[in-house]
Motif scaffolding. Sequence first.
Motif, PDB file in Angstrom:
ATOM      1  N   GLY A  44      50.420  73.904  44.562  1.00 51.02           N
ATOM      2  CA  GLY A  44      51.661  73.513  43.887  1.00 51.02           C
ATOM      3  C   GLY A  44      51.960  72.038  44.017  1.00 51.02           C
ATOM      4  N   SER A  45      51.784  71.491  45.214  1.00 51.49           N
ATOM      5  CA  SER A  45      52.087  70.065  45.400  1.00 51.49           C
ATOM      6  C   SER A  45      51.088  69.193  44.651  1.00 51.49           C
ATOM      7  CB  SER A  45      52.122  69.701  46.885  1.00 51.49           C
ATOM      8  OG  SER A  45      50.843  69.745  47.458  1.00 51.49           O
ATOM      9  N   THR A  46      49.849  69.642  44.555  1.00 49.61           N
ATOM     10  CA  THR A  46      48.852  68.882  43.798  1.00 49.61           C
ATOM     11  C   THR A  46      49.182  68.908  42.307  1.00 49.61           C
ATOM     12  OG1 THR A  46      47.176  69.429  45.455  1.00 49.61           O
ATOM     13  CG2 THR A  46      46.383  68.604  43.341  1.00 49.61           C
ATOM     14  N   LEU A  47      49.559  70.071  41.801  1.00 43.48           N
ATOM     15  CA  LEU A  47      49.976  70.167  40.397  1.00 43.48           C
ATOM     16  C   LEU A  47      51.194  69.282  40.123  1.00 43.48           C
ATOM     17  CD1 LEU A  47      49.580  73.927  39.402  1.00 43.48           C
ATOM     18  CD2 LEU A  47      48.710  71.952  38.125  1.00 43.48           C
ATOM     19  N   MET A  48      52.146  69.295  41.039  1.00 42.32           N
ATOM     20  CA  MET A  48      53.346  68.470  40.880  1.00 42.32           C
ATOM     21  C   MET A  48      52.969  66.987  40.879  1.00 42.32           C
ATOM     22  SD  MET A  48      56.519  68.574  40.258  1.00 42.32           S
ATOM     23  CE  MET A  48      56.980  70.236  40.630  1.00 42.32           C
ATOM     24  N   GLY A  49      52.069  66.603  41.749  1.00 41.39           N
ATOM     25  CA  GLY A  49      51.601  65.225  41.771  1.00 41.39           C
ATOM     26  C   GLY A  49      50.929  64.829  40.468  1.00 41.39           C
ATOM     27  N   ALA A  51      51.591  66.150  37.586  1.00 42.17           N
ATOM     28  CA  ALA A  51      52.664  66.059  36.593  1.00 42.17           C
ATOM     29  C   ALA A  51      53.383  64.718  36.717  1.00 42.17           C
ATOM     30  CB  ALA A  51      53.649  67.213  36.760  1.00 42.17           C
ATOM     31  N   ASN A  52      53.635  64.281  37.947  1.00 42.58           N
ATOM     32  CA  ASN A  52      54.302  62.996  38.166  1.00 42.58           C
ATOM     33  C   ASN A  52      53.458  61.818  37.682  1.00 42.58           C
ATOM     34  OD1 ASN A  52      56.560  64.218  39.265  1.00 42.58           O
ATOM     35  ND2 ASN A  52      55.809  64.052  41.368  1.00 42.58           N
ATOM     36  N   MET A  53      52.131  61.989  37.698  1.00 38.06           N
ATOM     37  CA  MET A  53      51.231  60.936  37.205  1.00 38.06           C
ATOM     38  C   MET A  53      50.996  61.040  35.702  1.00 38.06           C
ATOM     39  SD  MET A  53      48.322  60.519  40.176  1.00 38.06           S
ATOM     40  CE  MET A  53      47.721  62.186  40.069  1.00 38.06           C
ATOM     41  N   GLY A  54      51.573  62.071  35.073  1.00 35.90           N
ATOM     42  CA  GLY A  54      51.408  62.249  33.635  1.00 35.90           C
ATOM     43  C   GLY A  54      50.119  62.958  33.245  1.00 35.90           C
ATOM     44  N   LEU A  55      49.390  63.490  34.213  1.00 33.31           N
ATOM     45  CA  LEU A  55      48.142  64.190  33.911  1.00 33.31           C
ATOM     46  C   LEU A  55      48.381  65.632  33.470  1.00 33.31           C
ATOM     47  CD1 LEU A  55      46.060  62.939  36.981  1.00 33.31           C
ATOM     48  CD2 LEU A  55      45.978  62.083  34.619  1.00 33.31           C
ATOM     49  N   VAL A  56      49.574  66.139  33.795  1.00 37.87           N
ATOM     50  CA  VAL A  56      49.969  67.501  33.438  1.00 37.87           C
ATOM     51  C   VAL A  56      51.373  67.412  32.856  1.00 37.87           C
ATOM     52  CG1 VAL A  56      50.571  69.759  34.387  1.00 37.87           C
ATOM     53  CG2 VAL A  56      48.571  68.584  35.242  1.00 37.87           C
ATOM     54  N   MET A  61      54.507  72.526  33.592  1.00 36.74           N
ATOM     55  CA  MET A  61      54.659  72.701  35.036  1.00 36.74           C
ATOM     56  C   MET A  61      55.887  73.562  35.340  1.00 36.74           C
ATOM     57  SD  MET A  61      53.241  71.870  37.844  1.00 36.74           S
ATOM     58  CE  MET A  61      53.783  72.342  39.449  1.00 36.74           C
ATOM     59  N   ASP A  62      56.986  73.281  34.638  1.00 35.07           N
ATOM     60  CA  ASP A  62      58.239  73.999  34.872  1.00 35.07           C
ATOM     61  C   ASP A  62      58.144  75.492  34.537  1.00 35.07           C
ATOM     62  OD1 ASP A  62      59.478  71.734  35.809  1.00 35.07           O
ATOM     63  OD2 ASP A  62      60.492  71.273  33.915  1.00 35.07           O
ATOM     64  N   LYS A 120      44.023  78.420  31.323  1.00 39.42           N
ATOM     65  CA  LYS A 120      44.665  78.918  30.094  1.00 39.42           C
ATOM     66  C   LYS A 120      46.035  78.268  29.895  1.00 39.42           C
ATOM     67  CE  LYS A 120      45.720  83.006  27.533  1.00 39.42           C
ATOM     68  NZ  LYS A 120      45.217  84.265  27.150  1.00 39.42           N
ATOM     69  N   HIS A 121      46.759  78.067  30.986  1.00 44.33           N
ATOM     70  CA  HIS A 121      48.107  77.505  30.876  1.00 44.33           C
ATOM     71  C   HIS A 121      48.090  75.987  30.640  1.00 44.33           C
ATOM     72  CE1 HIS A 121      52.454  77.610  31.441  1.00 44.33           C
ATOM     73  NE2 HIS A 121      52.319  76.485  32.127  1.00 44.33           N
ATOM     74  N   PHE A 122      47.279  75.278  31.446  1.00 51.87           N
ATOM     75  CA  PHE A 122      47.301  73.815  31.395  1.00 51.87           C
ATOM     76  C   PHE A 122      46.171  73.214  30.562  1.00 51.87           C
ATOM     77  CE2 PHE A 122      49.508  74.714  35.424  1.00 51.87           C
ATOM     78  CZ  PHE A 122      50.668  73.992  35.226  1.00 51.87           C
ATOM     79  N   GLY A 123      45.162  73.995  30.260  1.00 49.48           N
ATOM     80  CA  GLY A 123      43.969  73.484  29.572  1.00 49.48           C
ATOM     81  C   GLY A 123      42.827  73.359  30.567  1.00 49.48           C
ATOM     82  N   SER A 124      41.649  73.717  30.121  1.00 52.57           N
ATOM     83  CA  SER A 124      40.497  73.730  31.032  1.00 52.57           C
ATOM     84  C   SER A 124      40.144  72.340  31.554  1.00 52.57           C
ATOM     85  CB  SER A 124      39.289  74.367  30.343  1.00 52.57           C
ATOM     86  OG  SER A 124      38.988  73.673  29.160  1.00 52.57           O
ATOM     87  N   ASN A 125      40.548  71.303  30.828  1.00 50.71           N
ATOM     88  CA  ASN A 125      40.271  69.939  31.287  1.00 50.71           C
ATOM     89  C   ASN A 125      41.045  69.594  32.562  1.00 50.71           C
ATOM     90  OD1 ASN A 125      42.623  70.095  29.666  1.00 50.71           O
ATOM     91  ND2 ASN A 125      42.593  67.883  29.332  1.00 50.71           N
ATOM     92  N   VAL A 126      42.124  70.292  32.827  1.00 47.38           N
ATOM     93  CA  VAL A 126      42.964  70.018  34.000  1.00 47.38           C
ATOM     94  C   VAL A 126      42.383  70.644  35.276  1.00 47.38           C
ATOM     95  CG1 VAL A 126      45.237  70.495  35.019  1.00 47.38           C
ATOM     96  CG2 VAL A 126      45.071  69.757  32.649  1.00 47.38           C
TER      97      VAL A 126
END
Length: 168
Positions: A44-49, A51-56, A61-62, A120-126
């Motif tokens: 979760g913290s990695t995903l949030m990070g 998102a904060n960098m604009g990669l997600v 995320m929400d 599936k949710h964020f895209g396989s590239n993520v």
Amino acid sequence: MGMFLQARANELVGGGLMALVIPGLPVGILFSETRTALEFELLGSTLMGMANMGLVSKEKMDCFNLPVYFPSLEELKSIMERNREFRIEKMEAISHPKMKTEPKQCISGIKAVFEGIIGKHFGSNVTEELFEQCSIKAAEPSVLLLDTDMRTLHVLLVILKRNGNGNA
């Protein structure tokens, strides 16, 4: 779980056996006290990070949720006993031996289970970037994934027998 058991009852002949292997909580332990909780927190913290960098996308995320629940043996037994389609033949909790697990192994386990849902949710590239960043974070000394005293989930083994002797 009730709907799952009903669906399996429709598929299984009377007298047929079904084995379930389910991750579960040790008696008296909260999920937050387990190594798995730390792994989820790291994810979760990695995903949030990211998102904060604009990669997600923050919007994605929400609305992201991992649909997991880890019952105790007593809780699972209660659910199974309410079902009239099956009879419990055997039920036990098997604990893992405490062992040192490398951070990369922990992250590989999470990836094996959740890569499809996350992709599936964020895209396989993520997913590749996510798990690469998780591996880097997991190796940091402040992350307790290497702590062998952390509680691990039990494996709940359940053998059920389909009531009746007719065909499904």
